[in-house]
Design an enzyme around this catalytic site. Sequence first.
Site, short mmCIF file in Angstrom:
data_model
loop_
_atom_site.label_atom_id
_atom_site.label_comp_id
_atom_site.label_asym_id
_atom_site.label_seq_id
_atom_site.Cartn_x
_atom_site.Cartn_y
_atom_site.Cartn_z
N GLY A 582 -9.19 5.85 -3.73
CA GLY A 582 -8.36 5.85 -2.52
C GLY A 582 -7.75 7.19 -2.17
CG ASN A 612 -10.98 7.52 0.14
OD1 ASN A 612 -11.67 6.54 0.44
ND2 ASN A 612 -10.76 7.89 -1.11
CG ASP A 703 -19.20 -0.32 -1.88
OD1 ASP A 703 -20.02 0.60 -2.15
OD2 ASP A 703 -17.98 -0.23 -2.14
CG HIS A 706 -17.23 2.64 -4.22
ND1 HIS A 706 -16.79 1.88 -3.16
CD2 HIS A 706 -16.23 3.51 -4.52
CE1 HIS A 706 -15.56 2.28 -2.83
NE2 HIS A 706 -15.21 3.26 -3.63
#
Length: 728
Positions: A582, A612, A703, A706
């Site tokens: 994150g 991010n 996904d 990742h």
Amino acid sequence: MHLSVTKLAITVTLCLLPNCLISAKQPNILFVFSDDHSPRAIGAYGSQINRTPNLDRIANEGAVFKNSFCANSICGPSRACILTGKHSHMNGFLRNGNRFDSTQTTFPRLMQDAGYDTAMIGKWHLSSDPVGFSHWEILPGQGSYYNPDFLQMDGSRQRFQGYCTDIITEHALAWLKEKRDPDKPFLLMCQHKAPHRNWAPPPRYYAMYKDQDIPEPDSLFDDYSGRSSLLSENEMSIRNHFYWGHDMKFHGDSEFPEHFLPNLQNGEYNRMNDQQKAAWDAAYEAENQAFLAQMRAGKLTEKEIVSWKYQRYIKDYLKCIQAVDDSVGSLLDYLDQSGLADDTVVIYSSDQGFYLGEHGWYDKRWMFEESLLMPFLIRWPGVINPGTQSTALIQNIDYGPTFLEMAGTNVPEEMQGRSMVSMLHNQGQPSATWRDAIYYAYYENAAVHNVPVHDGVRTDRYKLMFFPRSREWNLFDLVTDPHEMHSVHADPQYAEILRGMQQRYRDLRQLYEVNSATIPATRGDETRWRERDAKITEEAKNSKAQLAFIGDSITQGWEGAGAEIWNKYYKSRGAINLGIGGDRTEHIIWRLTNGNLGKIQPKVAVLMIGTNNTGHFLQDPQEVSAGVAKILDILKERLPDTKIILQAIFPRGSDEFDEKRLNNVAINQLIRRHADGDRVRFVELGDQFLEPDGSISTSVMPDLLHLSEEGYRRWAEALEPHLVDLGL
Ligand code: CA
């Protein structure tokens, strides 16, 4: 809006005015400044809870600015904004605990250059010593109300018996009377500690408000619904966050820890001499014991306990203000008696506003009106007509430019605020080119009171706030909802206004050069992040790692899906993993300068960051690239002998036209230029993860962001020749 053009316009206008001579004469400036004084506790702002005749005198004989705002509602940062005329991200003082870089351009330095005798007396709170003053004496840190110590210019520390507000006033008067150079115009900054927490009043006001209740604000029992989910995490409520000794002035340990936090004593009481203690106890103990008897008998409801706390708090706060008002009276009287009044501009302000029970709070920090507003009263004889009221949107970054223009000297281009001088000549009426919105930013998360990072803009009617952690917008219509109890950001009737305000937000961030990707940011208010950050710092303390991976979840994933591959390739090389899921560039900047590098001196550091910044905000690639450049600068400074493998951000999303993938591609094009081919090597491995048609197989990225174990295997294999080449 182009600042230099506007400034030119102001200068020209000024010299066409008949009272140009007054400003040419270089007026004295008396800048009285307090700490945490809410406009709601000043008569001139319509206070319903106290009287401030001396402060009101400044307004009655001059002007009151009703829309006066801070740029960052917290003590040190607000002061840094005032000194530099710049927003926090530009002057570098983002949060209390930072150290002010005193090599910066400040208005006192420039006024000194312009021939002023300058003095600073009272609370400074910027860690580094004052610069730009012929005389200064300051409180260490927050300072004390009773028998305070003052740091002197020769480095010594002197204690004075008595009450801080009065002592600061006496020293300010002594400088005016005896110490200043009478042949020069003066700038005197008289900066009070009061009415800052823990609100210890002077003996002469102990009995004030004794047999009366101060009216409670409507929102004292706010439930925080209808606004950002982060509001309810606050730790600044009257209900839950007052200390037994420090705030509520009881002796001993908390008898009712569910209502009064233990472990923080009333330090002011401990500083008092026996006589002072006796007077204090005579004033407080009867009321304390009466309340405690009721508590022990279980006679009080939850609501009644909150109401009692509110009365204790607000009365102490207001009594502290009464001494500040006295101080202003003494200074104004001296100006009258000495004949200086006509040649002296008097300003009263405070570093921010304060919650006087609104939203159930004390303290400041939030962008809500009560702490965003700050007082600005100004008396300028011969220029401002008595009784002037202004609703122009002014901000603390304007003070420096204003003082400099009063002094007849240039306002440097780098200052972001605007001089108010032409507006003051025009009786507070702003010109058509004056700002129509202010920008605000708060950075001190993961600190006392637990207020999240947020920023926003406010116009005369609307306020837009953004919370990066939860990625929430809040929008308030200050006409229909003046107490900001309900955000209308999702109300279809406000859709146009939301869009317009978001545009103003982007415009102002551009104007003030706000790039979140380069502003150091902690996520310490998120438990998982805080724990991992602490773990990394601990590991880095004694690590002899030869290889470091720095990044976000894709890097952290070496400990998850990539664990087997890591063991095969890197374990024996003593590698360290500095990845946190994150994270954006700004978090890496924070971590690398707040312990995560420990004592490591790796041969090679692998850096990949930015996806991010793309994923959370689709941030402008130029901004993200600047964030990466700043990280490389930090690494260069801290690890001068380490080779950096700067990795292109991996592709993401389902196809080559995925907007987030395209954003990463654009970032990669820019960060490629940061490589010098020697210390920093740019390595692009994107193709390793792509199918011939540009898609990504879920066997590599389940996904589409990742990596799977297969993904990590491909990463390690492609990276290996570079590591070997760099001597690993
Ligand atoms: Ca303050």
